[in-house]
Design a protein around this motif. Structure first.
Motif, mmCIF file in Angstrom:
data_model
loop_
_atom_site.group_PDB
_atom_site.id
_atom_site.type_symbol
_atom_site.label_atom_id
_atom_site.label_comp_id
_atom_site.label_asym_id
_atom_site.label_seq_id
_atom_site.Cartn_x
_atom_site.Cartn_y
_atom_site.Cartn_z
ATOM 1 N N GLN A 15 0.723 -1.336 0.107
ATOM 2 C CA GLN A 15 -0.082 -0.078 -0.060
ATOM 3 C C GLN A 15 1.036 1.228 0.004
ATOM 4 O OE1 GLN A 15 -3.433 -0.171 -0.134
ATOM 5 N NE2 GLN A 15 -3.067 -2.199 -0.578
ATOM 6 N N LEU A 16 1.953 1.363 0.708
ATOM 7 C CA LEU A 16 2.871 2.393 0.868
ATOM 8 C C LEU A 16 3.533 2.631 -0.513
ATOM 9 C CD1 LEU A 16 3.996 1.916 4.437
ATOM 10 C CD2 LEU A 16 2.537 3.719 3.587
ATOM 11 N N ASP A 17 3.699 1.543 -1.113
ATOM 12 C CA ASP A 17 4.619 1.665 -2.432
ATOM 13 C C ASP A 17 3.579 2.461 -3.339
ATOM 14 O OD1 ASP A 17 6.974 0.264 -1.967
ATOM 15 O OD2 ASP A 17 6.256 -1.665 -2.453
ATOM 16 N N ILE A 18 2.191 1.934 -3.547
ATOM 17 C CA ILE A 18 1.575 2.605 -4.418
ATOM 18 C C ILE A 18 1.462 4.319 -4.091
ATOM 19 C CG2 ILE A 18 -1.056 2.543 -5.137
ATOM 20 C CD1 ILE A 18 -0.898 -0.274 -4.432
ATOM 21 N N ALA A 19 1.127 4.254 -2.777
ATOM 22 C CA ALA A 19 0.956 5.640 -2.253
ATOM 23 C C ALA A 19 2.185 6.658 -2.519
ATOM 24 C CB ALA A 19 0.561 5.650 -0.820
ATOM 25 N N VAL A 20 3.405 6.024 -2.288
ATOM 26 C CA VAL A 20 4.753 6.853 -2.524
ATOM 27 C C VAL A 20 4.710 7.118 -3.925
ATOM 28 C CG1 VAL A 20 7.204 6.740 -2.219
ATOM 29 C CG2 VAL A 20 5.750 6.275 -0.474
ATOM 30 N N ASN A 21 4.497 6.004 -4.702
ATOM 31 C CA ASN A 21 4.897 6.419 -6.144
ATOM 32 C C ASN A 21 4.050 7.466 -6.853
ATOM 33 O OD1 ASN A 21 6.769 4.368 -6.166
ATOM 34 N ND2 ASN A 21 5.284 2.800 -6.752
ATOM 35 N N ALA A 22 2.695 7.387 -6.234
ATOM 36 C CA ALA A 22 1.698 8.387 -6.816
ATOM 37 C C ALA A 22 2.058 9.951 -6.396
ATOM 38 C CB ALA A 22 0.407 7.884 -6.456
ATOM 39 N N LEU A 23 2.655 10.041 -5.123
ATOM 40 C CA LEU A 23 2.878 11.368 -4.532
ATOM 41 C C LEU A 23 4.111 11.678 -5.048
ATOM 42 C CD1 LEU A 23 2.061 10.356 -0.654
ATOM 43 C CD2 LEU A 23 0.355 11.961 -2.399
ATOM 44 N N LYS A 24 5.196 10.861 -5.299
ATOM 45 C CA LYS A 24 6.292 11.425 -6.079
ATOM 46 C C LYS A 24 6.137 11.735 -7.438
ATOM 47 C CE LYS A 24 10.070 8.671 -5.201
ATOM 48 N NZ LYS A 24 10.815 7.418 -5.241
ATOM 49 N N ALA A 25 5.106 11.289 -8.109
ATOM 50 C CA ALA A 25 4.828 11.556 -9.393
ATOM 51 C C ALA A 25 3.977 13.020 -9.451
ATOM 52 C CB ALA A 25 4.013 10.580 -10.131
ATOM 53 N N ASN A 26 3.564 13.540 -8.422
ATOM 54 C CA ASN A 26 2.824 14.775 -8.326
ATOM 55 C C ASN A 26 3.238 15.626 -7.244
ATOM 56 O OD1 ASN A 26 0.192 14.179 -10.048
ATOM 57 N ND2 ASN A 26 0.523 12.251 -8.824
ATOM 58 N N PRO A 27 4.746 16.089 -7.482
ATOM 59 C CA PRO A 27 5.217 17.174 -6.652
ATOM 60 C C PRO A 27 4.416 18.429 -6.624
ATOM 61 C CG PRO A 27 6.478 16.884 -8.567
ATOM 62 C CD PRO A 27 5.599 15.882 -8.649
ATOM 63 N N GLY A 28 4.179 18.970 -5.340
ATOM 64 C CA GLY A 28 3.476 20.220 -5.152
ATOM 65 C C GLY A 28 2.146 19.948 -5.315
ATOM 66 N N ALA A 29 1.594 18.744 -5.369
ATOM 67 C CA ALA A 29 0.147 18.725 -5.378
ATOM 68 C C ALA A 29 -0.801 18.946 -4.143
ATOM 69 C CB ALA A 29 -0.350 17.297 -5.730
ATOM 70 N N ARG A 30 -2.094 19.284 -4.357
ATOM 71 C CA ARG A 30 -2.738 19.741 -3.166
ATOM 72 C C ARG A 30 -4.089 18.866 -3.212
ATOM 73 N NH1 ARG A 30 -0.510 22.982 0.487
ATOM 74 N NH2 ARG A 30 -2.604 23.782 1.002
ATOM 75 N N ALA A 31 -4.719 18.210 -2.126
ATOM 76 C CA ALA A 31 -5.751 17.388 -2.123
ATOM 77 C C ALA A 31 -6.350 17.432 -1.067
ATOM 78 C CB ALA A 31 -5.168 15.888 -2.339
ATOM 79 N N PHE A 32 -7.694 17.306 -0.972
ATOM 80 C CA PHE A 32 -8.736 17.537 0.414
ATOM 81 C C PHE A 32 -8.539 18.587 0.986
ATOM 82 C CE2 PHE A 32 -7.805 12.755 0.513
ATOM 83 C CZ PHE A 32 -9.242 12.606 0.049
ATOM 84 N N VAL A 33 -8.245 19.870 0.243
ATOM 85 C CA VAL A 33 -7.972 21.105 0.836
ATOM 86 C C VAL A 33 -9.234 21.497 1.471
ATOM 87 C CG1 VAL A 33 -7.439 23.597 0.140
ATOM 88 C CG2 VAL A 33 -6.462 21.749 -0.961
ATOM 89 N N GLY A 34 -9.135 22.151 2.722
ATOM 90 C CA GLY A 34 -10.323 22.445 3.376
ATOM 91 C C GLY A 34 -11.066 21.404 4.162
ATOM 92 N N HIS A 35 -10.411 20.138 4.135
ATOM 93 C CA HIS A 35 -10.918 19.010 4.995
ATOM 94 C C HIS A 35 -9.829 18.426 5.545
ATOM 95 C CE1 HIS A 35 -15.023 19.433 3.145
ATOM 96 N NE2 HIS A 35 -14.308 19.420 1.940
ATOM 97 N N ASP A 36 -8.584 18.126 4.990
ATOM 98 C CA ASP A 36 -7.592 17.664 5.606
ATOM 99 C C ASP A 36 -6.965 18.130 6.879
ATOM 100 O OD1 ASP A 36 -5.018 16.317 6.276
ATOM 101 O OD2 ASP A 36 -4.003 17.121 4.388
#
Length: 542
Positions: free
Chosen positions: A180-201
């Protein structure tokens, strides 16, 4: 239309966190199902916010009482952060009160797990790569806490829509955490500077780069957990985590926001007066002359009133009911520090943030890895001392550089604990290790130093502290005054929680099969004395 089924016939509702300044509400949905096509991105964010808080609180209602059942009455006591003072509470004498643990299990699968699963499934099906990655990180964090209580748990088959839901071995759960962490880390590394769940995180305010740092740090924790059962896997995953970038400063710490509408549970339960500082905590903090003592705990009411005796006192764990004079014990021994108290008692309107992981813990994990010769980006001594610095310079401590340097060089040792009111309770110092790193010491003594300082630094996260105590044997706990559990003597440590009664009522075939999993049967079966899969270290102090 995709329908997500929930196991065990549970009526599932998404509990929606409306905003960071408004309270939780409930939105009811049809029994056993969430209709994903009717959920928009806004509602997804609210579900994610709920998952963050509910995965931390841990038991029915999600409020302070639920947290008390899930952590305060189990892990906080078994880690010897605190000792019980309430007459009718038996968990401090190694009793797993069934109603409490049943509530913890049911709450997780009725409220936290469905939200986590929904967030992961919905974001995957809708191509929301960054949100999906963050959801997976949160899911690993939540399920790790859960499996570290029981061992085998419902995991891969959760939400299968069947009336019987099989358990997974803890080994398979842990190995999937890395996937699970492999999937997550690969996706996050592919999207530097991304924002998600803004206003809720409520942890990182939508900063995906910080979630990447958390994911790598969590990988390091998971890796170290399996060190004694699969050293090769532990080394590979730990080195991968450090290479990808773990927490380096307190700005990286992961903590759930608290507000006057969503307070830290200790803000409430400290007012109930049912626990006090433990003898082990007094021995270590007072012996080390640790400046965190006055932050972590309050002076006793007796000292405040009379000015006599010690201002900070820790109580023996496992007192028999006959010795539990709640009022007298609460006056004579130290409550939590003002940071965790309510406003009437000098605290804030909400209490501190609800911490999930901190940089100090990460440095101590790296120090332990360095002891093993792994590539951790520093020596064991350097990383150990940096862990102390991170803990002592957190906002809640704010020690000066001079205080940090003096403490790190200290040769003081844990102190004896003396009870004028009952000399039979008296205890020697809990250990002979100093704060100053024993550069020429043996590896086991150095490990004891690292884990003891981690135990101090992650306070009051009893959930993680009890887990690390079981894994490593440190800090060496004091024997309880008494144990009422025939499987766990007073001088041993509760190894796990047994499966809960509710599962025998609603999921009998699966839970009975779980009791026969070799992970358990090879080590004693479904008992409180049976070591978990990762609990494989030999020659512990007890």
């Amino acid at each position: 239309m995709k329908i997500f089924k929930i196991s065990l016939g549970i009526v599932f509702s998404i509990a929606v966190f409306v905003s960071c300044t408004e309270d939780f509400e409930e939105i009811n949905t049809p029994p056993n199902a969430i209709i994903a096509s009717n959920v928009d991105a806004g509602l997804l964010g609210q579900a994610f916010a709920n998952a963050q808080m509910r995965s931390m609180r841990g038991a029915p209602g999600g409020g302070a009482g639920g947290f008390q059942l899930a952590q305060s009455l189990f892990a906080d006591i078994y880690s010897q952060y605190f000792a019980n003072t309430a007459t009718n509470f038996d968990s401090d004498r190694h009793i797993q009160v069934g109603g409490w643990s049943n509530g913890v299990w049911n709450y997780f699968y009725q409220q936290a797990a469905p939200l986590l699963q929904f967030v992961v499934d919905f974001t995957e099906e809708n191509g929301m790569e960054v949100e999906n990655a963050i959801g997976r990180v949160l899911k690993v964090h939540a399920y790790q806490r859960h499996t570290d209580y029981w061992g085998p748990i419902i995991y891969s088959e959760f939400g299968n829509g069947e009336t019987s839901v099989n358990y997974d071995t803890q080994e398979s759960v842990y190995r999937d955490f890395f996937n699970q962490l492999d999937i997550a880390v690969n996706a996050l590394k592919a999207n530097p500077g991304a924002r998600a769940f803004v206003g809720h995180d409520q942890v990182y305010a939508g900063n995906a780069d910080q979630w990447l740092t958390f994911a790598n740090s969590l990988r390091l924790r998971v890796a170290m957990r399996v060190k004694y059962v699969d050293p090769a896997l532990a080394k590979a995953e730990a080195e991968k985590a450090v290479a990808d970038g773990v927490m380096m400063s307190n700005a990286d710490n992961a903590a759930v926001l608290t507000t006057p509408f969503s307070r830290h549970p200790y803000w409430t339960i400290t007012n109930w007066g049912e626990f006090r500082m433990s003898a082990l905590m007094e021995s270590i903090l007072s012996g080390y002359e640790d400046p965190r003592l006055q932050i972590y705990f309050s002076q006793t009411d007796d000292f405040t009133t009379s000015g006599e005796g010690k201002p900070y006192r820790g109580l023996r764990n496992g007192l028999p009911r006959a010795d539990l004079d709640q009022g007298a014990l609460n006056r004579a021994f130290s409550d939590m520090g003002v940071r965790w108290l309510n406003e009437v008692r000098g605290g804030s309107a909400a209490g501190p943030e609800f911490r999930m992981m901190c940089a100090a813990e990460v440095y101590f994990l790296r120090a332990e890895g360095a002891l093993e010769g792994w590539a951790m980006g520093g020596t064991a001594k350097e990383l150990y001392e940096k862990g102390i610095e991170m803990s002592m310079t957190e906002e809640r401590i704010a020690a000066t550089p001079e205080q940090v340097a003096a403490y790190t060089a200290s040769m003081s040792m844990p102190a004896p604990v003396v009870y004028p009111e009952n000399s039979a309770w008296n205890l020697p110092g809990s250990s002979d290790i100093p704060v100053a790193f024993l550069e020429n010491g043996d590896m086991e003594s150095q490990l004891e130093q690292i884990i003891t300082q981690k135990w101090i630094a992650i306070y009051p996260d009893g959930w993680e502290a009890w887990t690390e105590l079981r894994r490593t044997g440190y800090p060496d706990p004091y024997p309880r005054v008494a144990s009422d559990n025939v499987d766990v003597p007073r001088d041993e440590v509760m190894a796990r929680l047994i499966f809960v009664e509710g599962e025998y009522n609603s999921n009998r075939e699966a839970v009975e099969a779980a009791t026969q999993i070799p992970e358990l049967t090879s080590r004693g079966g479904d008992t409180n004395a049976t070591r978990l899969w990762w609990d494989a270290k030999q020659n512990k102090p007890w």
